[in-house]
Write a protein that holds these residues in place. Structure first.
Motif, PDB file in Angstrom:
ATOM      1  N   ARG A  80       0.842  -1.199   0.000  1.00  0.00           N
ATOM      2  CA  ARG A  80       0.000   0.000   0.000  1.00  0.00           C
ATOM      3  C   ARG A  80       0.880   1.253   0.000  1.00  0.00           C
ATOM      4  O   ARG A  80       0.570   2.237  -0.680  1.00  0.00           O
ATOM      5  CB  ARG A  80      -0.933  -0.010   1.210  1.00  0.00           C
ATOM      6  N   PHE A  84       1.216   4.255  -2.899  1.00  0.00           N
ATOM      7  CA  PHE A  84       1.114   5.687  -2.588  1.00  0.00           C
ATOM      8  C   PHE A  84       2.324   6.450  -3.103  1.00  0.00           C
ATOM      9  O   PHE A  84       2.176   7.479  -3.778  1.00  0.00           O
ATOM     10  CB  PHE A  84       0.961   5.908  -1.087  1.00  0.00           C
ATOM     11  N   MET A  91      -4.918   7.488  -3.346  1.00  0.00           N
ATOM     12  CA  MET A  91      -4.498   7.994  -2.035  1.00  0.00           C
ATOM     13  C   MET A  91      -3.827   9.355  -2.200  1.00  0.00           C
ATOM     14  O   MET A  91      -2.991   9.539  -3.087  1.00  0.00           O
ATOM     15  CB  MET A  91      -3.534   7.013  -1.368  1.00  0.00           C
ATOM     16  N   ASN A  92      -4.188  10.300  -1.319  1.00  0.00           N
ATOM     17  CA  ASN A  92      -3.651  11.649  -1.410  1.00  0.00           C
ATOM     18  C   ASN A  92      -2.743  12.034  -0.254  1.00  0.00           C
ATOM     19  O   ASN A  92      -1.924  12.945  -0.383  1.00  0.00           O
ATOM     20  CB  ASN A  92      -4.799  12.663  -1.490  1.00  0.00           C
ATOM     21  N   GLU A  93      -2.882  11.376   0.898  1.00  0.00           N
ATOM     22  CA  GLU A  93      -2.123  11.733   2.085  1.00  0.00           C
ATOM     23  C   GLU A  93      -1.267  10.559   2.563  1.00  0.00           C
ATOM     24  O   GLU A  93      -1.688   9.408   2.468  1.00  0.00           O
ATOM     25  CB  GLU A  93      -3.071  12.162   3.213  1.00  0.00           C
ATOM     26  N   GLU A  96      -2.731   7.709   4.705  1.00  0.00           N
ATOM     27  CA  GLU A  96      -3.530   6.682   4.039  1.00  0.00           C
ATOM     28  C   GLU A  96      -2.670   5.483   3.639  1.00  0.00           C
ATOM     29  O   GLU A  96      -3.158   4.352   3.573  1.00  0.00           O
ATOM     30  CB  GLU A  96      -4.206   7.256   2.795  1.00  0.00           C
ATOM     31  N   ALA A  97      -1.397   5.730   3.376  1.00  0.00           N
ATOM     32  CA  ALA A  97      -0.505   4.656   2.947  1.00  0.00           C
ATOM     33  C   ALA A  97      -0.224   3.653   4.061  1.00  0.00           C
ATOM     34  O   ALA A  97       0.212   2.529   3.797  1.00  0.00           O
ATOM     35  CB  ALA A  97       0.813   5.245   2.450  1.00  0.00           C
ATOM     36  N   ASN A  99      -2.520   2.562   6.268  1.00  0.00           N
ATOM     37  CA  ASN A  99      -3.778   2.029   6.791  1.00  0.00           C
ATOM     38  C   ASN A  99      -3.885   0.514   6.804  1.00  0.00           C
ATOM     39  O   ASN A  99      -4.765  -0.035   7.473  1.00  0.00           O
ATOM     40  CB  ASN A  99      -4.956   2.609   5.997  1.00  0.00           C
ATOM     41  N   ASP A 100      -3.013  -0.186   6.074  1.00  0.00           N
ATOM     42  CA  ASP A 100      -3.107  -1.647   6.058  1.00  0.00           C
ATOM     43  C   ASP A 100      -2.315  -2.302   7.193  1.00  0.00           C
ATOM     44  O   ASP A 100      -2.373  -3.525   7.362  1.00  0.00           O
ATOM     45  CB  ASP A 100      -2.621  -2.208   4.714  1.00  0.00           C
ATOM     46  N   ARG A 110       3.327   2.006  11.734  1.00  0.00           N
ATOM     47  CA  ARG A 110       2.420   3.145  11.926  1.00  0.00           C
ATOM     48  C   ARG A 110       2.996   4.044  13.026  1.00  0.00           C
ATOM     49  O   ARG A 110       2.532   4.058  14.166  1.00  0.00           O
ATOM     50  CB  ARG A 110       1.001   2.681  12.281  1.00  0.00           C
TER      51      ARG A 110
END
Length: 442
Positions: A80, A84, A91-93, A96-97, A99-100, A110
């Motif tokens: 993911r 990104f 995905m823009n931010e 978001e990358a 999130n998995d 994270r």
């Protein structure tokens, strides 16, 4: 040589890190023409290790043409980030990358340090042509069910009939979902396993791969490679979970062999587009040559050993050490992330020796320097993973190793602090106090 001479030798041969842009000039010079650079860590939750690896990797990308980062994370979760930073998808931010990364230990990827690095990679990729963009990949094999889902999703987009066949094959695993450990535990009592289904699906996907590529074009190669790696991961994860209850060595070796094979598969994939040069992030215990540690006598191998055997001088490895500070870790598997105090390193350990130099942080080459030959004798080395148990630190977190045989160089940060998790749980702000039964002789 006595202790004072030992300290003097380290002080003379090391390069102090001052926070300047030139801190890692000597390291890049030592790396030379190596095409695989291994960047370790003594813990899974230390800010300085993530920050230094990001700085070194950024320079290798910008100055040496390195084209991919491979990390100790699951293939579908890390992919993911790949999508990104290469502007594939909607995905823009940067957040978001990430999130998995949902399962324990989320804080490994994270965290604020990775978030900043992902943003940097996206900015860099946006400034160059799509074919030259840097990729980001995982190499671990815990994602059995996520990888199965990814294979089916890919086939649904290119060959719905093949997707139905994949669902039928992989349905063997349904009874044990959603936890892959449940499959492994069941295999200690049940003879019938899902090995055949996983092997057949990988073979079928490879067989049809050329057809899918001819139909979808050159740009589709990355998605085909992603799907094949997920199918290979499902096959290897099946074997890993089937053997995990039969002994540590067999499951460890399966895991590290899978990680080394993933790096080699990525190297082969990248050569289709040009030169393949890769940076790898993982724990010291995976990237330092296992033959230089006490685990060798039990038959353990690891990524660092396998890659040295396969690529020789094409591999350059960097270990990381610390003396004390704080670290993000849990008290048990699946537990909440805590900011724990890291005990001062034990006497006769590499961390303690480096602490006595009184240099806050430094880079030390280890290759063939006769003045540092004393480091080749096995000393204690600390390894903190996602769980840290200070009350039993000697038994739980130290092993014997010869650092110069393990790594080509080492970076030491004497006082370190924890990474900043994006998902902070109860008690994080309170930090960790030593248990009342703590004894420095443990």
């Amino acid at each position: 040589m006595n202790q004072i001479q030992h300290l003097s030798a380290v002080q003379k041969q090391c390069t102090e890190l001052t926070g300047s842009a030139s801190d890692y000039d000597r390291l890049l010079e030592d790396i030379g023409d190596a095409s695989i650079v291994l960047l370790g860590e003594a813990t899974h939750g230390t800010h300085e290790f993530y920050s230094a690896r990001a700085q070194i990797t950024t320079r290798l990308i910008q100055e040496r043409g390195f084209g991919a980062i491979v990390v100790e994370a699951d293939w579908p979760d890390a992919y993911r980030i790949n999508r990104f930073i290469r502007a594939l998808g909607d995905m823009n931010e940067p957040i978001e990358a990430l999130n998995d990364f949902r399962r324990f230990p989320r804080w490994m990827w994270r965290n604020a340090e990775v978030l900043e690095f992902v943003d940097t990679l996206r900015d860099y990729n946006d400034s160059i042509s799509p074919v030259s963009r840097v990729g980001f990949y995982g190499m671990d094999l815990y994602s059995l069910y996520a990888s199965i889902d990814a294979v089916i999703e890919y086939l649904q987009s290119v060959d719905p009939k093949a997707a139905e066949e994949a669902r039928r094959r992989y349905s063997c695993f349904d009874a044990y979902a959603p936890e892959a450990q449940s499959y492994g535990f069941a295999m200690t009592y049940v003879r019938e396993d899902c090995r055949k289904a996983a092997v057949e699906q990988l073979e079928q996907l490879r067989k049809k791969g050329a057809e899918y590529l001819s139909r979808n074009g050159f740009a589709f190669q990355e998605e085909q490679f992603y799907a094949e790696q997920n199918a290979r991961l499902a096959q290897n994860a099946e074997e890993y979970y089937r053997t995990m209850f039969s002994g540590r060595v067999s499951s460890w070796n399966l895991r590290d062999t899978h990680m080394a094979d993933t790096i080699d598969a990525l190297m082969a994939h990248m050569t289709r587009f040009g030169e393949a040069r890769i940076v790898v992030w993982a724990h010291n215990s995976h990237l330092g040559d296992a033959r230089a540690t006490e685990v060798a006598r039990f038959g353990e191998c690891n990524v660092g050993q396998l890659l040295r055997e396969r690529h020789g001088d094409g591999v350059f490895s960097v270990g990381f050490t610390t003396h004390s500070g704080t670290v993000a870790a849990a008290s048990s598997w699946g537990g909440e992330v805590e900011r724990k105090l890291v005990l001062p390193s034990l006497p006769e350990s590499y961390g303690d020796l480096f602490h006595q130099t009184q240099i806050p942080s430094f880079y030390l080459p280890l290759r063939g320097d006769p003045q540092l030959s004393f480091l080749g004798r096995q000393h204690l080395e600390r390894a903190i993973g996602v769980i840290y148990m200070p009350q039993s630190e000697r038994q739980s977190h130290y092993f014997l190793a010869s650092l110069p045989q393990q790594f080509d160089s080492v970076i030491h940060f004497d006082q370190t602090k924890s990474v900043v998790p994006l998902d902070r749980e109860g008690g994080w702000e309170e930090g960790e106090v030593l248990p009342p039964t703590y004894d420095s002789g443990l």
